[in-house]
Every structure is written in structure tokens, then in C-alpha cells.
Design a protein around this motif. Structure first.
Motif, PDB file in Angstrom:
ATOM      1  N   ASP A 258      36.666  -1.590 -15.043  1.00  0.00           N
ATOM      2  CA  ASP A 258      37.973  -1.726 -14.552  1.00  0.00           C
ATOM      3  C   ASP A 258      37.723  -2.252 -12.896  1.00  0.00           C
ATOM      4  O   ASP A 258      38.512  -3.444 -12.548  1.00  0.00           O
ATOM      5  CB  ASP A 258      39.107  -0.891 -14.566  1.00  0.00           C
TER       6      ASP A 258
ATOM      7  N   GLU B 255      47.457  -5.029  -5.274  1.00  0.00           N
ATOM      8  CA  GLU B 255      48.185  -4.927  -6.409  1.00  0.00           C
ATOM      9  C   GLU B 255      47.202  -5.133  -7.649  1.00  0.00           C
ATOM     10  O   GLU B 255      47.499  -4.456  -8.668  1.00  0.00           O
ATOM     11  CB  GLU B 255      49.327  -5.934  -6.459  1.00  0.00           C
ATOM     12  N   THR B 256      46.444  -6.042  -7.471  1.00  0.00           N
ATOM     13  CA  THR B 256      45.224  -6.258  -8.414  1.00  0.00           C
ATOM     14  C   THR B 256      44.475  -4.862  -8.862  1.00  0.00           C
ATOM     15  O   THR B 256      44.303  -4.646  -9.964  1.00  0.00           O
ATOM     16  CB  THR B 256      44.406  -7.307  -8.024  1.00  0.00           C
TER      17      THR B 256
ATOM     18  N   GLU C 101      45.702  -1.927  -8.553  1.00  0.00           N
ATOM     19  CA  GLU C 101      46.566  -1.013  -9.403  1.00  0.00           C
ATOM     20  C   GLU C 101      46.772  -1.476 -10.812  1.00  0.00           C
ATOM     21  O   GLU C 101      46.585  -0.892 -11.634  1.00  0.00           O
ATOM     22  CB  GLU C 101      47.683  -0.939  -8.842  1.00  0.00           C
ATOM     23  N   ARG C 102      46.940  -2.975 -10.644  1.00  0.00           N
ATOM     24  CA  ARG C 102      47.255  -3.345 -12.185  1.00  0.00           C
ATOM     25  C   ARG C 102      46.083  -3.235 -13.102  1.00  0.00           C
ATOM     26  O   ARG C 102      46.368  -2.997 -14.262  1.00  0.00           O
ATOM     27  CB  ARG C 102      47.573  -4.910 -11.978  1.00  0.00           C
ATOM     28  N   ILE C 103      44.915  -3.483 -12.673  1.00  0.00           N
ATOM     29  CA  ILE C 103      43.846  -3.396 -13.609  1.00  0.00           C
ATOM     30  C   ILE C 103      43.346  -1.932 -13.673  1.00  0.00           C
ATOM     31  O   ILE C 103      42.860  -1.716 -14.798  1.00  0.00           O
ATOM     32  CB  ILE C 103      42.684  -4.167 -13.088  1.00  0.00           C
ATOM     33  N   CYS C 104      43.259  -0.990 -12.844  1.00  0.00           N
ATOM     34  CA  CYS C 104      42.720   0.084 -12.932  1.00  0.00           C
ATOM     35  C   CYS C 104      43.683   1.085 -13.344  1.00  0.00           C
ATOM     36  O   CYS C 104      43.230   2.196 -13.950  1.00  0.00           O
ATOM     37  CB  CYS C 104      42.172   0.678 -11.536  1.00  0.00           C
TER      38      CYS C 104
ATOM     39  N   ALA D 175      38.700  -6.046 -11.563  1.00  0.00           N
ATOM     40  CA  ALA D 175      39.666  -6.053 -10.348  1.00  0.00           C
ATOM     41  C   ALA D 175      38.799  -7.152  -9.413  1.00  0.00           C
ATOM     42  O   ALA D 175      39.574  -8.114  -8.591  1.00  0.00           O
ATOM     43  CB  ALA D 175      40.077  -4.722  -9.836  1.00  0.00           C
TER      44      ALA D 175
ATOM     45  N   SER E 288      45.807   1.907 -15.880  1.00  0.00           N
ATOM     46  CA  SER E 288      45.774   2.326 -17.232  1.00  0.00           C
ATOM     47  C   SER E 288      44.554   3.187 -17.550  1.00  0.00           C
ATOM     48  O   SER E 288      44.646   3.551 -18.682  1.00  0.00           O
ATOM     49  CB  SER E 288      45.791   1.015 -18.135  1.00  0.00           C
TER      50      SER E 288
END
Ligand code: AHM
Ligand code: MG
Length: 334
Positions: free
Chosen positions: A32, A75-76, A78-81, A36, A83
Motif C-alpha cells: 500500500d 491525503e494519498t 491516508e487514502r491508500i494505507c 501511495a 484500510s
């Protein structure tokens, strides 16, 4: 096209040389992070078309003007990692507070990162990068993120330069993966990176000379004196103002990098941050055979006192780092 076999990051992570298999959750998290970084590399590359140049209008916790790309890169991550099932918390240079994603359980992961390091170089189209580090939660409900660098189980950086690369250590050795946009993979192009013990190249922001303490000033003076000086040889100097690029050069051909505490930054404890800049780079450099010190102590042994703590950083070729420690010992008596 060359048919050289270059394993992908997934192939490398799932076929370790040791006997014990990798923790699949750790492999997913590293993948992940790599995703990112791939996305951030594209954001950097296409920023001029996508309205992502310039400042975001906010000042971050470090008191620095955030760039639009700093915010987008954060933000990238957070968004990708976020989950990732066992990722408990994010500690980012761009966030004042720790972001908790779940109740921490023993063995969960803590991700420390500087989403876009060297962002002052964005406006001039020079190399920037992302730095990251992973530690583990000690016990149930333990919300302590202040781990010394020796507790890192993985550290790495991505460099967005003429080619994008991911450099990674998970304990044994340091490996470099280049991004192949034809396949969408990071592929192992630089296995077993090692830093030569000796060097004649140093990196420091020399415009701060008048702020430096005596040991750093004497060290640089002696390097500049060249073959007729006490060091008995000529030195070369480089400074990119992008730590990722400077550390990458050191991994490729040796050298030392210095960002010392000086009279102008002493109040804040230096410039570079311990948890998401100094510690990951120190682990990478040590695992490549180099050394990393604050001038007095090994960086990886430094006990953190706050999550945005800063520290003096001197790292790279082992013999030269030993020289720097020696200058500090001789000139400060400790
Ligand atoms: P940043 O995280 O805000 O980009 O700051 C860290 C950077 C490092 O990449 C680099 O080594 C240093 O700051 C450059 O500092 P200077 O502007 O003094 O040359
Ligand atoms: Mg940084």
C-alpha cells in the motif's frame, strides 16, 4: 528490450531469503505504501496540468507554508494505507495530531511518514521524495507512538527523480526498486545496497556556516583545507536541499550528510524530524553499512519525547561519521 529477470516488489517481499515467511499483513502494508508513492510520483509529475502547484494557504505544525502537493501527498498516504487491517495509527509531518484508525492491539502497525520531503524543490523541478517507517504496538490499548528507531521493523523512501525509485529495508540489507511504468511495478534493480566506509564528499547547507557550533565548523574547515589540511585529501561538496536526494546519492556512491543543530535552530532542536525523517534514514543507512549520529549519540537509540521532535542528523559513510563524532568529543568534551 532486456530480458533481465528483475523481481517485482511483491515477488521480493513474499520470497525472503530467510526461512521464516513474511507477515502477510506487513507485506500488504508495504505494498500500500508503494502504491501511495506511485500515486504521489504521478501527482508531482502532472501537478502543473492539474492545478497542484504553489502553496495551499495553510501553515503546518512545523510553522512551514504547506504546498498543495504536501497536502495531496498526505491525503494519498491516508487514502491508500488506512484500510490496512492492522494499521493502528498514522503519524505524519503534515498533521499536528496522531490519526488513530482503530483501537491499538499488540502487534498492530504504526506508520510514520513525511509524505513529500524537500517540497521547497517542487517549484524548481528538482528531485523530491516520501520517507516512511513502520513500528509495532507493544500491548493491547497501548497508544504510545514514541518508539526509538531501533524498534522500526521497516523503513524506506521513494525518490521522484529522473526515474522513480523505492528504497527499502525490512531488517536485513537495503534494496532499491525502480518503477517500471510499462508494467506498473517497482522492480528490484539495486539489490543489496552498501555504503562505502570511506568518502571524500560531504553535504551540508553551507549558508548556515555562521550559525554552526565549533565541531561542525572545524570539520567542514578541515575538509575544505583539502590535501594540505589535516585531512590530507581534497573533498567534494553537494547539497540538494532534498534529504531523500542527498541520502540516495550517499547510498549510490558514499558521502556524509549533515543537518546539525546550530545557533539559529537550537530552540526547535534542529531542522529534521526524528520519527519520520531521521529514524527511517538512519535505519536505511545503518543497514547499508553506514552510520547515523546526532554528533553525540546514535540516532536509532535516541528516545523520542514528542512525535514532531527534531534532532541533529549526521549520516553516511561509517569512517566519516566516526570523524564527526570525534570532532564533537574533542571540542565539547562529551
Ligand atoms: P521538509 O520536510 O519541510 O521538506 O524539510 C526537510 C528538508 C530536507 O529534505 C532537506 O535536507 C532540508 O530540509 C533542506 O533544508 P535547507 O532549506 O536548510 O537547505
Ligand atoms: Mg521532510
Amino acid at each position: 528490450m532486456s530480458d533481465r529477470y528483475l523481481p517485482s516488489l511483491r515477488q521480493f517481499l513474499t520470497h525472503p531469503s530467510g526461512t521464516e515467511g513474511p507477515d502477510p499483513e506487513l507485506v500488504f502494508l508495504i505494498e500500500d505504501i508503494a502504491s501511495a508513492c506511485r500515486a504521489i510520483g504521478n501527482q508531482v509529475r502532472y501537478a502543473v496540468f492539474d492545478g497542484l502547484t504553489g502553496t495551499a494557504g495553510e501553515v503546518n505544525v512545523q510553522g512551514e507554508a504547506q504546498k498543495k502537493l504536501d497536502v495531496a501527498a498526505d491525503e494519498t498516504f491516508e487514502r491508500i494505507c488506512a484500510s490496512s487491517r492492522r494499521l493502528a495509527a498514522l503519524v505524519s509531518e503534515e498533521r499536528e495530531e496522531i490519526t488513530w484508525l482503530k483501537e491499538p492491539e499488540a502487534g498492530d502497525f504504526l506508520l510514520f511518514y513525511d509524505p513529500l520531503d524537500g517540497s521547497s524543490n517542487l517549484d524548481v523541478n528538482l528531485s523530491v521524495g516520501s520517507i516512511f517507517s513502520i513500528c509495532q504496538v507493544d500491548s493491547e490499548n497501548a497508544s504510545d507512538v514514541l518508539k526509538p528507531g531501533t524498534r522500526q521493523i521497516c523503513a524506506g523512501y521513494a525518490i521522484y527523480g529522473p526515474s522513480a525509485m523505492l528504497v527499502l529495508t525490512t531488517g536485513a540489507g537495503v534494496n532499491g526498486f525502480s518503477y517500471d511504468d510499462r508494467t506498473g511495478d517497482f522492480r528490484l534493480t539495486h539489490p543489496g545496497l552498501t555504503i562505502p566506509a570511506e568518502t571524500s564528499e560531504f553535504a551540508i547547507n553551507a549558508s548556515r556556516y555562521h550559525h554552526w557550533d565549533e565541531p561542525v565548523r572545524a570539520y567542514v574547515d578541515d575538509c575544505l583545507a583539502g590535501r594540505r589540511g589535516p585531512r590530507g585529501r581534497d573533498f567534494n561538496m553537494r547539497w540538494t536541499a532534498s534529504m531523500v536526494a542527498d541520502v540516495h546519492r550517499i547510498l549510490m556512491r558514499g558521502g556524509v550528510f549533515l543537518y546539525p543543530v546550530d545557533a539559529a535552530n537550537r530552540d526547535t532542536g534542529g531542522k529534521l524530524r526524528l520519527l519520520y525523517e531521521a529514524n527511517p534514514m538512519a535505519l536505511i543507512v545503518e543497514n547499508a553499512g553506514g552510520a547515523a549520529t546526532s554528533g553525540r549519540n546514535r540516532i536509532l537509540d535516541e528516545p523520542p519525547t514528542s512525535h514532531h521532535q527534531r534532532i541533529a542528523v549526521m549520516l553516511g559513510s561509517r569512517d566519516e561519521v566516526a570523524q564527526l563524532e570525534d570532532y564533537h568529543r574533542r571540542m565539547t568534551g562529551n
